[in-house]
Design an enzyme around this catalytic site. Structure first.
Site, short mmCIF file in Angstrom:
data_model
loop_
_atom_site.label_atom_id
_atom_site.label_comp_id
_atom_site.label_asym_id
_atom_site.label_seq_id
_atom_site.Cartn_x
_atom_site.Cartn_y
_atom_site.Cartn_z
N TYR A 1 -2.06 -0.95 10.41
CA TYR A 1 -2.14 -1.19 8.97
C TYR A 1 -0.88 -0.70 8.25
O TYR A 1 -0.25 -1.45 7.50
CB TYR A 1 -3.38 -0.51 8.39
CG TYR A 1 -3.50 -0.71 6.90
CD1 TYR A 1 -3.84 -1.95 6.37
CD2 TYR A 1 -3.25 0.33 6.00
CE1 TYR A 1 -3.95 -2.15 5.00
CE2 TYR A 1 -3.36 0.15 4.63
CZ TYR A 1 -3.71 -1.10 4.14
OH TYR A 1 -3.80 -1.30 2.78
N SER B 1 0.86 -1.19 0.00
CA SER B 1 0.00 0.00 0.00
C SER B 1 0.89 1.24 0.00
O SER B 1 2.05 1.20 0.45
CB SER B 1 -0.85 0.00 1.28
OG SER B 1 -1.47 1.25 1.48
P1 NAP Z 1 -11.35 -5.68 -0.68
O1 NAP Z 1 -12.23 -5.41 -1.84
O2 NAP Z 1 -11.91 -5.53 0.70
O3 NAP Z 1 -10.70 -7.12 -0.84
C1 NAP Z 1 -10.04 -7.80 0.21
C2 NAP Z 1 -9.96 -9.26 -0.12
O4 NAP Z 1 -9.29 -9.94 0.96
C3 NAP Z 1 -11.33 -9.89 -0.28
O5 NAP Z 1 -11.32 -10.75 -1.39
C4 NAP Z 1 -11.51 -10.68 1.00
O6 NAP Z 1 -12.29 -11.84 0.73
C5 NAP Z 1 -10.06 -11.08 1.32
N1 NAP Z 1 -9.90 -11.38 2.73
C6 NAP Z 1 -10.17 -10.58 3.79
N2 NAP Z 1 -9.96 -11.22 4.94
C7 NAP Z 1 -9.56 -12.49 4.60
C8 NAP Z 1 -9.19 -13.63 5.35
N3 NAP Z 1 -9.22 -13.64 6.69
N4 NAP Z 1 -8.82 -14.75 4.67
C9 NAP Z 1 -8.82 -14.77 3.33
N5 NAP Z 1 -9.13 -13.72 2.56
C10 NAP Z 1 -9.51 -12.59 3.20
O7 NAP Z 1 -10.09 -4.69 -0.71
P2 NAP Z 1 -8.95 -4.48 -1.81
O8 NAP Z 1 -8.74 -3.02 -1.89
O9 NAP Z 1 -9.18 -5.23 -3.04
O10 NAP Z 1 -7.71 -5.07 -1.00
C11 NAP Z 1 -6.72 -5.89 -1.60
C12 NAP Z 1 -5.36 -5.47 -1.08
O11 NAP Z 1 -5.08 -4.14 -1.53
C13 NAP Z 1 -5.24 -5.46 0.44
O12 NAP Z 1 -4.02 -6.07 0.81
C14 NAP Z 1 -5.22 -3.97 0.78
O13 NAP Z 1 -4.47 -3.71 1.95
C15 NAP Z 1 -4.54 -3.40 -0.46
N6 NAP Z 1 -4.79 -1.97 -0.68
C16 NAP Z 1 -6.03 -1.49 -0.98
C17 NAP Z 1 -6.22 -0.12 -1.17
C18 NAP Z 1 -7.58 0.46 -1.52
O14 NAP Z 1 -7.74 1.71 -1.45
N7 NAP Z 1 -8.52 -0.32 -1.94
C19 NAP Z 1 -5.14 0.76 -1.04
C20 NAP Z 1 -3.89 0.24 -0.73
C21 NAP Z 1 -3.72 -1.12 -0.56
P3 NAP Z 1 -13.32 -12.55 1.74
O15 NAP Z 1 -14.00 -11.45 2.52
O16 NAP Z 1 -14.22 -13.30 0.82
O17 NAP Z 1 -12.47 -13.44 2.58
#
Ligand code: NAP
Length: 275
Positions: A160, A147
């Site tokens: 985080y 991130s």
């Molecule tokens: P998201 O839409 O909330 O996706 C998160 C994913 O992680 C979901 O598929 C969720 O699936 C899975 N997950 C959560 N808890 C889990 C667990 N205990 N075991 C297995 N899977 C789990 O958010 P996203 O933005 O795509 O996030 C993906 C990555 O990008 C993360 O590492 C996040 O830190 C990073 N990121 C996001 C942003 C942003 O602004 N969106 C910015 C910087 C970094 P289930 O709920 O089905 O398990």
């Protein structure tokens, strides 16, 4: 596609964690279109089933749905075993992650532990499970989704941003071990991306200007283009790159004050009664 990935024979398998939404779903879709066989990991199995059927119909991609809560040691171990036993594994995308928002003194300690288990422990163990096979075959890669939060400690998201700083440091250290093996690692540092992340974190988005946002597909395109070039740290998008440059030039104490003030505004807004 990196030269290593392009020269692979027959079946190429990619495992994506957090495949059920957001950036992980976008990675899965793009990799299926690129001809990868997919192993989709997340807790919401029904979502993964729907996606897998879609990919099969659209791209003829082989798929495997592997439901797992990666914060649970026995379920994490099952995914590690699956990774270690897959002879055609070429890519692991350690994408599953979440953030918690608020003063640490008030946050649920179990939630903080889960965040560390998912964002750090699962990522390290799955990378560890993949490396022997990748190194033996002399090709492939691991993308660790970090991130922009990795670039500066953030008040009110202290756990985080620290987990993501770990991801960058871990990935960069590993890159030094993997030189000459044909195996590539990448730390991908997205900024604000339209996914379920903000909702899961309970973070409002009203203060975030529209130019700061990216779509998950843009983040994935930047990551895979970076993998092709062998870029170790990928910051997708000009706006994020500009913020990263400014952050690097600013004294940490100032960054902390600026971020702290912005986060306090966000938290105050969250507490306002709905109109
Ligand atoms: P998201 O839409 O909330 O996706 C998160 C994913 O992680 C979901 O598929 C969720 O699936 C899975 N997950 C959560 N808890 C889990 C667990 N205990 N075991 C297995 N899977 C789990 O958010 P996203 O933005 O795509 O996030 C993906 C990555 O990008 C993360 O590492 C996040 O830190 C990073 N990121 C996001 C942003 C942003 O602004 N969106 C910015 C910087 C970094 P289930 O709920 O089905 O398990």
């Amino acid at each position: 596609m990196s030269p290593e990935l392009a020269t692979s024979t027959k079946e190429r398998t990619a495992l994506v964690t957090g495949a059920s939404s957001g950036i992980g779903a976008a990675f899965s879709k793009r990799l299926a279109a690129d001809g990868y066989r997919l192993i989709l990991v997340a807790r919401r199995a029904e979502r993964l089933e729907v996606m897998a059927k879609e990919f099969g119909a659209e791209h003829g991609a082989g798929f495997e749905v592997f439901p797992a809560d990666l914060t649970r040691p026995e379920e994490l171990l099952a995914v590690e075993d699956r990774i270690a036993s897959e002879p055609s594994l070429e890519l692991v995308v350690n994408n599953a992650g979440f953030g918690t928002l608020g003063p640490l003194a008030e946050l649920d300690p179990d939630g903080e532990e889960s965040e560390i288990r998912l964002n750090i422990l699962a990522l390290v163990r799955l990378t560890r499970a993949a490396l022997p096979g990748l190194i033996e075959r002399g090709r492939g890669g691991v993308i660790n989704v970090s991130s922009m939060g990795a670039l500066a400690p953030s008040p009110y998201m202290a756990t985080y941003s620290a987990t993501k700083a770990f991801v960058n440091s871990f990935t960069e250290g590993l890159a030094g071990e993997l030189e000459g093996t044909g195996v590539t690692v990448q730390a991908l540092c997205p900024g604000f991306t339209r996914t379920e992340f903000q909702e899961v974190a309970g973070a409002g988005t009203d203060d975030i200007p529209s130019f700061a946002w990216q779509e998950a597909e843009e983040v994935v395109d930047a990551s895979l283009a970076g993998l092709e070039r062998g870029d170790l740290v990928v910051i997708p998008g000009r706006a994020n790159q500009a913020v990263a440059a400014v952050t690097a030039a600013m004294p940490r104490s100032l960054t902390r004050r600026v971020l702290g003030a912005a986060m306090r505004r966000t938290l105050a807004r969250e507490e306002e009664p709905a109109p």
